[in-house]
Design a protein around this motif. Structure first.
Motif, mmCIF file in Angstrom:
data_model
loop_
_atom_site.group_PDB
_atom_site.id
_atom_site.type_symbol
_atom_site.label_atom_id
_atom_site.label_comp_id
_atom_site.label_asym_id
_atom_site.label_seq_id
_atom_site.Cartn_x
_atom_site.Cartn_y
_atom_site.Cartn_z
ATOM 1 N N LEU A 1 1.198 8.392 -5.487
ATOM 2 C CA LEU A 1 0.052 9.285 -5.714
ATOM 3 C C LEU A 1 0.132 10.537 -4.846
ATOM 4 O O LEU A 1 -0.095 11.648 -5.323
ATOM 5 N N ALA A 2 0.462 10.363 -3.568
ATOM 6 C CA ALA A 2 0.547 11.515 -2.667
ATOM 7 C C ALA A 2 1.691 12.440 -3.051
ATOM 8 O O ALA A 2 1.627 13.657 -2.830
ATOM 9 N N HIS B 1 2.079 15.405 4.924
ATOM 10 C CA HIS B 1 0.801 15.196 4.247
ATOM 11 C C HIS B 1 -0.267 16.137 4.792
ATOM 12 O O HIS B 1 -1.054 16.693 4.018
ATOM 13 N N ALA C 1 -6.044 10.883 3.549
ATOM 14 C CA ALA C 1 -5.984 9.420 3.685
ATOM 15 C C ALA C 1 -4.551 8.963 3.939
ATOM 16 O O ALA C 1 -4.311 8.104 4.803
ATOM 17 N N ALA C 2 -3.602 9.545 3.229
ATOM 18 C CA ALA C 2 -2.196 9.189 3.429
ATOM 19 C C ALA C 2 -1.741 9.563 4.842
ATOM 20 O O ALA C 2 -0.998 8.810 5.484
ATOM 21 N N LEU D 1 -6.884 12.438 -0.889
ATOM 22 C CA LEU D 1 -5.760 11.508 -0.931
ATOM 23 C C LEU D 1 -4.736 11.836 0.143
ATOM 24 O O LEU D 1 -4.236 10.946 0.835
ATOM 25 N N LEU D 2 -4.418 13.114 0.315
ATOM 26 C CA LEU D 2 -3.428 13.497 1.313
ATOM 27 C C LEU D 2 -3.913 13.247 2.734
ATOM 28 O O LEU D 2 -3.142 12.834 3.600
ATOM 29 N N PRO E 1 -9.839 16.048 -4.870
ATOM 30 C CA PRO E 1 -9.274 14.683 -4.895
ATOM 31 C C PRO E 1 -7.889 14.630 -4.259
ATOM 32 O O PRO E 1 -7.555 13.674 -3.560
ATOM 33 N N THR E 2 -7.112 15.667 -4.477
ATOM 34 C CA THR E 2 -5.776 15.727 -3.886
ATOM 35 C C THR E 2 -5.870 15.819 -2.374
ATOM 36 O O THR E 2 -5.138 15.138 -1.652
ATOM 37 N N LEU F 1 0.324 13.780 -7.159
ATOM 38 C CA LEU F 1 -0.984 14.400 -7.358
ATOM 39 C C LEU F 1 -1.047 15.882 -6.982
ATOM 40 O O LEU F 1 -1.689 16.656 -7.697
ATOM 41 N N LEU G 1 0.368 4.449 -2.804
ATOM 42 C CA LEU G 1 -0.155 5.610 -2.093
ATOM 43 C C LEU G 1 0.894 6.713 -2.012
ATOM 44 O O LEU G 1 0.588 7.887 -2.191
ATOM 45 N N ARG H 1 0.825 -1.207 0.000
ATOM 46 C CA ARG H 1 0.000 0.000 0.000
ATOM 47 C C ARG H 1 0.865 1.265 0.000
ATOM 48 O O ARG H 1 0.460 2.288 -0.495
#
Length: 71
Positions: free
Chosen positions: A12-13, A64, A33-34, A30-31, A26-27, A16, A9, A5
């Motif tokens: 992307l982090a 993040h 979540a990271a 994602l951040l 969306p960014t 993105l 991840l 993972r």
């Protein structure tokens, strides 16, 4: 175990936020979540007394979180 993972991840982090979108939600999602994943990693590292894992994950939470807040 963590690489399954962490690598997608992390890529992307890392990428993105630098891709221009009309909407940045969306960014941000994602951040956040990271950052949450890194919080869990820090807790796991502290439980195992692996201070390198704990420190690295804590630093990633800060990066993040700040990035999500500032974009």
């Amino acid at each position: 175990m963590y690489a399954a993972r962490a690598i997608p991840l992390g890529v992307l982090a890392g990428v993105l936020p630098f891709i221009v979108f009309a909407d940045q939600w969306p960014t941000k999602v994602l951040l956040v979540a990271a950052a949450l994943v890194q919080v869990v990693d820090a807790v796991i590292g502290a439980g195992k007394r692996e201070w390198g894992m704990t420190g690295g994950a804590a630093a990633a939470v800060v990066v993040h979180g700040l990035t999500a807040w500032l974009i």
